[in-house]
Design an enzyme around this catalytic site. Structure first.
Site, PDB file in Angstrom:
ATOM      1  N   CYS A 215       7.121  25.545   4.732  1.00  0.00           N
ATOM      2  CA  CYS A 215       8.277  26.333   5.409  1.00  0.00           C
ATOM      3  C   CYS A 215       9.857  25.713   4.849  1.00  0.00           C
ATOM      4  CB  CYS A 215       7.925  26.765   6.528  1.00  0.00           C
ATOM      5  SG  CYS A 215       6.560  27.618   7.276  1.00  0.00           S
TER       6      CYS A 215
ATOM      7  N   ASN B 166       7.763  29.978  -1.208  1.00  0.00           N
ATOM      8  CA  ASN B 166       6.618  29.418  -0.529  1.00  0.00           C
ATOM      9  C   ASN B 166       5.585  30.205   0.249  1.00  0.00           C
ATOM     10  OD1 ASN B 166       5.202  26.927   0.876  1.00  0.00           O
ATOM     11  ND2 ASN B 166       6.224  28.061   2.444  1.00  0.00           N
ATOM     12  N   GLU B 167       4.811  30.695  -0.196  1.00  0.00           N
ATOM     13  CA  GLU B 167       3.764  31.509   0.482  1.00  0.00           C
ATOM     14  C   GLU B 167       4.618  33.026   1.344  1.00  0.00           C
ATOM     15  OE1 GLU B 167       1.538  28.648   3.133  1.00  0.00           O
ATOM     16  OE2 GLU B 167       2.686  29.590   4.766  1.00  0.00           O
TER      17      GLU B 167
ATOM     18  N   GLU C 147       6.844  17.481   3.269  1.00  0.00           N
ATOM     19  CA  GLU C 147       6.971  18.429   4.333  1.00  0.00           C
ATOM     20  C   GLU C 147       7.561  17.359   5.446  1.00  0.00           C
ATOM     21  OE1 GLU C 147       6.157  21.802   5.637  1.00  0.00           O
ATOM     22  OE2 GLU C 147       7.664  22.205   5.954  1.00  0.00           O
TER      23      GLU C 147
HETATM   24  O1  AHR Z   1       1.873  23.047   5.683  1.00  0.00           O
HETATM   25  C1  AHR Z   1       2.357  23.021   6.961  1.00  0.00           C
HETATM   26  C2  AHR Z   1       2.809  24.752   6.744  1.00  0.00           C
HETATM   27  O2  AHR Z   1       1.363  25.476   6.222  1.00  0.00           O
HETATM   28  C3  AHR Z   1       3.423  24.475   5.863  1.00  0.00           C
HETATM   29  O3  AHR Z   1       4.889  24.213   6.582  1.00  0.00           O
HETATM   30  C4  AHR Z   1       3.414  25.730   4.939  1.00  0.00           C
HETATM   31  O4  AHR Z   1       3.812  26.880   4.337  1.00  0.00           O
HETATM   32  C5  AHR Z   1       2.464  26.332   5.529  1.00  0.00           C
HETATM   33  O5  AHR Z   1       1.984  27.623   6.446  1.00  0.00           O
END
Ligand code: AHR
Length: 865
Positions: free
Chosen positions: A461, A592-593, A260
């Site tokens: 995120c 994503n979550e 990321e």
């Molecule tokens: O890994 C860091 C963040 O943690 C990611 O962007 C998110 O998916 C999670 O909350």
């Protein structure tokens, strides 16, 4: 403490012990305003409505999930009602501005269904909500006060299901039922709602708190307390029997990486570009309107003979609007770029320089290009061809005559007048695998060394973005660099998109890893800053009328990656970019979550159905929210099961104690449901350090996962990369600066699993000469076979301060003495520089091995006979 848990968990016969309990009593539901209103919903109970017993006390049975972390997630004036549907329905105000409120429901006040934040009208805030039945038992009437303009207005609506609401009406004060009352709890007057309930319900609340406290105490266990916890512990002995005849096939993709763009992982990190803000596209809005972050950031003129401004009138491309216009009064000075915390240059290395330039006042001067150190000493110099009236790309190669770690790039116009510059680039020729527009070689190599079987990108995120406009769109990240669409990075900086989908896929191909793009499920991050989109409240969601185009983008991604360039325009773009062969995309993460709200579910299903219909072989990975339990986790799994989603992405950042006390987490999973991708996990110490303690915990977790790798198919530690001094999140797997790579101890755990992976698992049994659970839980073993090489890999984790003299019986796996490589990572819990020590050894059927204290050993037995 164990007996408490036993008592709590043992069922009915013991309940008779409490035969004096009432059939019913009262509960009082309230929030206190403590912790800036973030402490959640509490309960107290009473038999007589006078003497109240706080449960917990002030235990958070549900917390508000509305808004960004830090500033929001607040709960004001909750109200509760019990409906004819057998559910408790809770409402609360989320702040004093937004035209929304929070709704949550629960069957037992312990388990809560994911929250919703309906926007029912667009003007007024919603305070002091009330909820009542309409007398028919069929619908609820909601009322609230809107007061953000100063004057109080009353509103009402009704609903049968908390999904559909009648149009909001202005009401008069008469609609209010004064639902709230007061109670004296622990000498404080609290305001809330009172309800007569069965004692069983109250008992459930009390027991839930007790179990939570018990579990929290376990999860808070740290190795710093080991000297006390294990003060009487001495060297242990173990018989470890590997059961050759009890084996199962396991995933061959267990270890991957999660990439990321957080902590400057991409621009200024693995993306090898050395010029910061090369397109002059930084904007204050990248960083919450930071006035010091703008199109000129990282640039300066070297003296007043030259000035520069930013213009947008005739850009190279509409996606890349800003460019610099230099006014040269005297040929002497230039425009300097400071790089990302300086530019690192290596002696004799070649650097590709390029710039788009044009003259504005008709002069055709050239540009002198210089590589400098911070004191202005010249390390390399060249001159471009003459500028023209139209944008033209100029290229040159520079060689650095020495090592520089805090260098600069300078562009000195060679004619007076006005010129325009954009997309100024300096790229080392030496990139990973020699790719143009490629990756920093040392950083990419350290990732390749893990031998990851897949790469997840672009987040996290970053994938679902902060607000709908910030959702990551892969199409903006391919094609010529000057036509890519940069955007705000929600971690507080800027994404140039120089590292885009083509570069991600190429990296995967270069290291033999499966690409795993994650696309937003039509919703942005639930922790987004205020989202005033009319659909769905805080989380928002791409409007349904735009979902068709959004889904088409996802289908186009599959064509771009896998399609035939002769028949598909997207596939042709891939081929034209340099990759005619398909990228063999097999996995796509959708979401994503996310908060598993109705807004999410509707959009997820649309995307899932479309992919399934057109590309049934693509494995869609769904999401179960950000935690390993709770409302999103439960609802996420429920939805995935209903829809038949083949794999679920689970995220959890937990304490070492959590991993130690949840070793059976996946043993419990139903094998008939979806497979699991543990997409983000890490051991988090209270101070967020990364050391032997976290590394050993992660090794233990992976050992437990390996045993369950028939249901857990993939894992990736998160986050992966962090640039020193630019870190928004700790811990990370690999730290770096412009010159050095600093893998953490946890990195070596990932590498030991990745490089020494197996696809067949053998059950094992550890017989330890100690009966204490606390001791037994801290020794673990996993044995796998790599079919391709025939090698057996034995992993042993010891999270104790004492060694374990073990006899490992490998009956049925080897009959003759075999050569093996032993790799041992060991050190005190706070050691943060440990690396595995490697030795060549021999192993036989009954093999004696001294497991060092606080260690993780991997023994790879070569092709045993
Ligand atoms: O890994 C860091 C963040 O943690 C990611 O962007 C998110 O998916 C999670 O909350």
């Amino acid at each position: 403490m164990k007996w408490i848990l036993l008592l709590l968990l043992t069922s009915s016969p013991l309940l008779n012990l409490f035969a004096n309990e009432p059939d019913s009593a009262y509960i009082f539901a309230y929030s206190t305003g403590k912790q800036d209103n973030k402490a959640g919903l509490h309960f107290a109970w009473s038999r007589d409505q006078k003497t109240w017993h706080a449960i917990g006390p002030e235990f958070a049975f549900v917390k508000s999930d509305y808004g960004v972390w830090g500033a929001e997630k607040r709960m004001f004036s909750p109200v509760l009602t019990f409906g004819p549907d057998g559910y408790w329905h809770a409402l609360w105000s989320v702040n004093d501005q937004d035209p929304t409120f929070a709704y949550a429901k629960s069957p037992d006040l312990v388990r809560w269904i994911p929250q919703e934040y309906p926007i029912l009208h667009h003007r007024d805030n919603c305070t002091e909500l009330e909820i009542q039945g309409d007398g028919t038992g069929k619908q609820y009437i909601l009322s609230w006060i809107g007061n953000h303009t100063g004057s109080e207005k009353f509103f009402s609506t009704s609903t049968t299901d908390f999904k559909h609401y009648t149009p909001v009406k202005k009401a008069d004060e008469g609609i209010r039922i004064n639902q709230r009352t007061q109670a004296n709890i622990a000498n404080r007057t609290e305001t809330g709602t009172m309800h007569k309930v069965s004692w069983k319900l109250i008992d459930g609340l009390i027991k839930h708190v007790q179990v939570s406290k018990y579990r929290n105490a376990q999860h808070a266990e740290l190795m710093r307390d080991d000297p006390t916890r294990f003060r009487d512990l001495h060297q242990l002995e173990a018989n470890i029997t590997v059961q050759a005849n009890e084996s199962k096939a396991i995933s061959d993709k267990l270890i991957g990486i999660f990439f990321e763009d957080i902590n400057y992982a991409a621009d200024g990190g693995i993306y090898a570009e050395l010029v910061q803000n090369r397109g002059f596209e930084y904007q204050p809005t990248d960083r919450k309107n930071d006035p010091n972050w703008h199109s000129k950031t990282a640039w300066k003129t070297t003296n007043s003979d030259v000035s520069f401004e930013i213009e947008t009138a005739s850009p190279i491309h509409e996606n890349n609007k800003h460019y610099a216009v230099l006014t040269v009064n005297k040929v002497s000075a230039g425009l300097q770029n400071e790089g990302f915390d300086g530019i690192s240059l290596k002696a004799n290395a070649k650097y590709d320089f390029s710039v788009f330039a044009k003259t504005i006042d008709g002069k055709d001067g050239r540009l002198k290009i210089r590589l400098l150190d911070e004191h202005g000493t010249i390390y390399g110099e060249t001159t471009t061809g003459a500028l023209t009236e139209n944008w033209k790309k100029h290229e040159a190669v520079l060689v650095s005559k020495g090592d520089v770690s805090n260098g600069r790039l300078e562009i000195i116009p060679q004619a007076e007048g006005k010129i325009a510059l954009d997309m100024v680039s300096l790229f080392p020729q030496e990139t990973f695998n020699g790719r143009k527009n490629g990756l920093r070689r040392d950083l990419a190599q350290v990732l390749a060394d893990i031998k990851p079987r897949f790469v997840r990108f672009p987040g996290g995120c970053v994938a679902h973005g902060q607000g709908i406009e910030n959702i990551y769109h892969w199409k903006n990240t391919i094609g010529p660099l000057e036509a890519r669409k940069p955007q705000r990075n929600l971690w507080g900086y800027h994404q140039s998109m120089g590292l885009g989908y083509y570069e991600y896929f190429q990296f995967c191909a270069d290291i033999g890893a499966a690409p795993m793009p994650i696309v937003a499920a039509g919703v942005p991050c639930q922790n987004s800053e205020k989202c005033d989109h009319p659909i769905g409240g805080q989380q928002g969601g791409i409007p349904l009328e735009d979902m068709g185009a959004y889904i088409q983008d996802i289908l186009d991604l599959i064509e771009w990656a896998n399609g035939d360039p002769k028949t598909n325009k997207w596939a042709k773009m891939r081929a034209d970019a340099g990759h005619p062969e398909p990228f063999n995309l097999k996995y796509i993460g959708v979401g994503n979550e996310d908060l598993i709200s109705e807004v999410f579910i509707e959009r997820f299903q649309m995307i899932f159905d479309a992919i399934k219909e057109k590309y049934p072989d693509i494995v869609v990975i769904g999401t179960s929210g950000p935690w390993s339990e709770g409302s999103d986790y439960e609802r996420g799994w429920e939805v995935a099961t209903e829809l038949g989603v083949p794999m679920i992405d689970e995220h959890y950042y937990q304490t070492p104690g959590w991993y130690i006390h949840n070793q059976d987490f996946y043993d419990r999973y139903d094998r008939s449901k979806a497979k699991v991708y543990v997409g983000e996990y890490a051991a988090h110490l209270p101070n967020r350090a990364t050391n032997m303690e976290t590394a050993l915990t992660e090794a233990l977790h992976l050992i437990n996962i390996e045993r369950n790798a028939d249901v857990v198919s993939m894992t990736s530690y998160a986050p992966l990369l962090a640039k020193e001094k630019r870190t928004q999140w700790s811990p990370d797997l690999i730290y770096f600066n412009n010159d050095e790579i600093k893998p953490t101890v946890g990195y070596y755990v990932q590498k030991l699993f990745g490089v020494h992976a197996g696809n067949e698992y053998f059950a094992n049994h550890i017989e330890l000469n100690h009966t204490d659970e606390a001791v037994r839980k801290r020794v673990a073993c996993s044995v796998v076979k790599d079919e391709e090489s025939g090698d057996i890999i034995i992993r042993l984790a010891n999270l104790l301060p004492v060694g374990v003299s073990s006899k490992v019986t490998l009956d049925g796996l080897l009959t003759e003495t075999a050569k093996a490589t032993k790799m041992v990572l060991s050190g005190q819990p706070d050691a943060d520089k440990a690396q595995p020590a490697t030795a060549e050894i021999t192993v036989e059927k009954d093999w004696a091995y001294e497991i060092p204290p606080y260690s993780f050993s991997v023994i790879r037995v070569s092709n045993p006979k």
